[in-house]
Design an enzyme around this catalytic site. Structure first.
Site, PDB file in Angstrom:
ATOM      1  N   ARG A  74       1.617   0.127   8.231  1.00  0.00           N
ATOM      2  CA  ARG A  74       2.587   1.131   8.662  1.00  0.00           C
ATOM      3  C   ARG A  74       1.762   2.386   8.874  1.00  0.00           C
ATOM      4  NH1 ARG A  74       6.287  -2.026   5.308  1.00  0.00           N
ATOM      5  NH2 ARG A  74       7.569  -3.118   6.827  1.00  0.00           N
ATOM      6  N   THR A  90       9.715 -10.124  13.067  1.00  0.00           N
ATOM      7  CA  THR A  90      10.233  -9.687  11.768  1.00  0.00           C
ATOM      8  C   THR A  90      11.099 -10.795  11.188  1.00  0.00           C
ATOM      9  OG1 THR A  90      11.804  -8.229  10.645  1.00  0.00           O
ATOM     10  CG2 THR A  90      12.048  -8.384  13.005  1.00  0.00           C
ATOM     11  N   ARG A  94      25.236 -21.779 -15.174  1.00  0.00           N
ATOM     12  CA  ARG A  94      25.094 -20.333 -14.976  1.00  0.00           C
ATOM     13  C   ARG A  94      25.492 -19.907 -13.573  1.00  0.00           C
ATOM     14  NH1 ARG A  94      19.085 -19.635 -17.595  1.00  0.00           N
ATOM     15  NH2 ARG A  94      19.766 -19.226 -19.724  1.00  0.00           N
ATOM     16  N   ARG A 110      16.052  -5.906   5.152  1.00  0.00           N
ATOM     17  CA  ARG A 110      16.033  -4.454   5.400  1.00  0.00           C
ATOM     18  C   ARG A 110      17.461  -3.920   5.330  1.00  0.00           C
ATOM     19  NH1 ARG A 110      11.498  -1.042   8.279  1.00  0.00           N
ATOM     20  NH2 ARG A 110      11.481  -2.563   9.944  1.00  0.00           N
TER      21      ARG A 110
HETATM   22  P1  ADP Z   1       8.987  -2.485  12.109  1.00  0.00           P
HETATM   23  O1  ADP Z   1       8.186  -2.466  13.350  1.00  0.00           O
HETATM   24  O2  ADP Z   1       8.928  -3.801  11.389  1.00  0.00           O
HETATM   25  O3  ADP Z   1      10.396  -1.960  12.312  1.00  0.00           O
HETATM   26  P2  ADP Z   1       8.238   0.041  10.894  1.00  0.00           P
HETATM   27  O4  ADP Z   1       9.561   0.683  11.090  1.00  0.00           O
HETATM   28  O5  ADP Z   1       7.518   0.265   9.607  1.00  0.00           O
HETATM   29  O6  ADP Z   1       8.279  -1.536  11.041  1.00  0.00           O
HETATM   30  O7  ADP Z   1       7.303   0.529  12.096  1.00  0.00           O
HETATM   31  C1  ADP Z   1       5.973   0.066  12.222  1.00  0.00           C
HETATM   32  C2  ADP Z   1       5.122   1.167  12.771  1.00  0.00           C
HETATM   33  O8  ADP Z   1       5.603   1.531  14.075  1.00  0.00           O
HETATM   34  C3  ADP Z   1       5.153   2.478  11.996  1.00  0.00           C
HETATM   35  O9  ADP Z   1       4.287   2.469  10.890  1.00  0.00           O
HETATM   36  C4  ADP Z   1       4.683   3.461  13.046  1.00  0.00           C
HETATM   37  O10 ADP Z   1       3.302   3.410  13.231  1.00  0.00           O
HETATM   38  C5  ADP Z   1       5.368   2.915  14.297  1.00  0.00           C
HETATM   39  N1  ADP Z   1       6.630   3.628  14.497  1.00  0.00           N
HETATM   40  C6  ADP Z   1       7.760   3.507  13.786  1.00  0.00           C
HETATM   41  N2  ADP Z   1       8.715   4.367  14.218  1.00  0.00           N
HETATM   42  C7  ADP Z   1       8.165   5.060  15.219  1.00  0.00           C
HETATM   43  C8  ADP Z   1       8.623   6.110  16.066  1.00  0.00           C
HETATM   44  N3  ADP Z   1       9.837   6.602  15.968  1.00  0.00           N
HETATM   45  N4  ADP Z   1       7.751   6.580  17.000  1.00  0.00           N
HETATM   46  C9  ADP Z   1       6.514   6.075  17.111  1.00  0.00           C
HETATM   47  N5  ADP Z   1       6.014   5.094  16.338  1.00  0.00           N
HETATM   48  C10 ADP Z   1       6.825   4.586  15.406  1.00  0.00           C
HETATM   49  O1  F6P Z   2      11.000  -5.993   7.712  1.00  0.00           O
HETATM   50  C1  F6P Z   2      10.561  -7.005   6.871  1.00  0.00           C
HETATM   51  C2  F6P Z   2      10.746  -6.631   5.412  1.00  0.00           C
HETATM   52  O2  F6P Z   2      10.269  -7.714   4.629  1.00  0.00           O
HETATM   53  C3  F6P Z   2      12.182  -6.260   5.020  1.00  0.00           C
HETATM   54  O3  F6P Z   2      12.990  -7.395   4.828  1.00  0.00           O
HETATM   55  C4  F6P Z   2      11.945  -5.462   3.774  1.00  0.00           C
HETATM   56  O4  F6P Z   2      12.983  -4.512   3.608  1.00  0.00           O
HETATM   57  C5  F6P Z   2      10.642  -4.766   4.053  1.00  0.00           C
HETATM   58  O5  F6P Z   2       9.995  -5.488   5.094  1.00  0.00           O
HETATM   59  C6  F6P Z   2       9.730  -4.697   2.853  1.00  0.00           C
HETATM   60  O6  F6P Z   2       8.627  -3.965   3.200  1.00  0.00           O
HETATM   61  P1  F6P Z   2       7.299  -3.834   2.295  1.00  0.00           P
HETATM   62  O7  F6P Z   2       6.395  -4.956   2.696  1.00  0.00           O
HETATM   63  O8  F6P Z   2       6.740  -2.512   2.667  1.00  0.00           O
HETATM   64  O9  F6P Z   2       7.706  -3.938   0.863  1.00  0.00           O
END
Ligand code: ADP
Ligand code: F6P
Length: 321
Positions: A74, A127, A164, A173
């Site tokens: 991230r 995901t 149980r 999420r």
């Molecule tokens: P996912 O892609 O699984 O939804 P995240 O929400 O953590 O996971 O996003 C992954 C990465 O995408 C973030 O760490 C960031 O680098 C990028 N990202 C997330 N939101 C934004 C945004 N609003 N604008 C630009 N990059 C973003």
């Molecule tokens: O998006 C995948 C996921 O496993 C979600 O189900 C959960 O909320 C989150 O990622 C957990 O993230 P982390 O690996 O940062 O604990």
């Protein structure tokens, strides 16, 4: 413009099948004479120029590998304009004519920003949560469902032996897709999801009815984020007299070799991403709608809303004891 080299990255939470998608990208791109750079650890690797050339033989054995070989992260810096500009400079310097981004909604937002700055990106839904509206199905979801099912089958053995109630928290999420589907496939007595108001009274009533009908165990599926499952188990025990235990399945749901479905969907989507980028088409995300491959403008896709399938909720409710 002739497309000579593209990048591929995995971002956000890892999901089984991400490697299969990378493999498809590398294999098809190479077949078209396009080089592929594997970018390590999502946008973090892109900003730092941490990438290496991947060839057709490098991705041998990728189909069945869990996690993501490229690594994921991230990357908060990428949410800032300076981060995106740095990534653009790296793409120019390394000659990337496009990037395949495999991740969730957050990663799609990053891909939209990068596309808006002149680097064509195609997003693939990776995901376990299945919470992306522009597709019926996300890469990793099926494997996670199967893992959750296997784990809960095991829990059920011990739960039944002790008469149980098992309160089981699954991932998702902010969405209840894993919880709802798993409740049906594991014979859950009750399911709690963020999309629907929860009634403790109804839950208690359901467990008492099941007990009266002679059920030796009860499984209550809870989507993550609902609250403290230990407390919930305690309250169930106090109100029903049925001994209860809470289990959080956690990150085990993200691991494992991808199922047939995840491998297939990942491969088809990876292929399609290259098809788009090779024609210079970016700012798209790929999905499956009614079993047909589709792609959408990223902004359009991000505006879409995904609903929980209420028919499934009805099924879960009606076929529980
Ligand atoms: P996912 O892609 O699984 O939804 P995240 O929400 O953590 O996971 O996003 C992954 C990465 O995408 C973030 O760490 C960031 O680098 C990028 N990202 C997330 N939101 C934004 C945004 N609003 N604008 C630009 N990059 C973003
Ligand atoms: O998006 C995948 C996921 O496993 C979600 O189900 C959960 O909320 C989150 O990622 C957990 O993230 P982390 O690996 O940062 O604990």
């Amino acid at each position: 413009m002739e497309v000579k080299r593209i990048g591929v990255l995995t971002s956000g939470g890892d999901a089984p099948g991400m490697n299969a998608a990378v493999r498809a990208v590398v294999r098809y791109a190479n077949r078209l004479g396009i080089e592929v750079m594997g970018i390590r650890r999502g946008y973090t690797g892109l900003i730092n120029g941490d990438m290496y050339e991947m060839s057709t033989t490098d991705v041998m054995d990728y189909l069945r590998k869990g996690g993501t070989v490229l690594g994921t992260a991230r990357c908060p810096e990428f949410k800032e304009e300076a981060g995106v500009q740095q990534a653009v400079r790296i793409c120019q310097y390394r000659g990337l004519d496009g990037v395949v981004v495999i991740g969730g909604d957050g990663s799609y937002r990053g891909a939209a920003d990068l596309s808006a700055h002149g680097v064509p990106c195609v997003g693939l839904p990776g995901t376990i949560d299945n919470d992306i509206a522009s597709t019926d199905y996300t890469i990793g979801y099926d494997t996670a469902l199967n893992t959750a099912m296997e784990m809960i089958d095991k829990l059920r053995d011990t739960s039944a032996s002790h008469n149980r109630c098992s309160v089981v928290e699954v991932m998702g999420r902010h969405a209840g897709h894993i919880a709802l589907n798993t409740s049906i496939t594991c014979g859950g007595t009750y399911v709690i999801v963020p999309e629907l108001e929860f009634s403790m009274d109804k839950l208690v009533e359901k467990i008492l009815i099941a007990q009266n009908k002679g059920k030796s165990h009860n499984i209550v599926l809870v989507a993550e984020g609902i609250g403290d499952v230990d407390r919930l188990a305690k309250e169930i025990e106090e109100r029903t007299g049925v001994e209860s235990r809470a289990t959080i399945l956690g990150h085990v749901q993200r691991g494992g070799s991808p199922t047939q479905r995840d491998r297939l969907v990942a491969s088809i989507m990876g292929f399609h991403a290259v098809e788009l980028l090779s024609k210079g088409i970016g700012n798209r995300v790929v999905g499956l709608k009614n079993d047909k491959l589709v792609d959408y403008d990223i902004q359009e896709a991000l505006q879409m809303k995904k609903e929980l399938d209420m028919n499934l909720f009805e099924v879960a409710h009606c076929i529980a004891l």
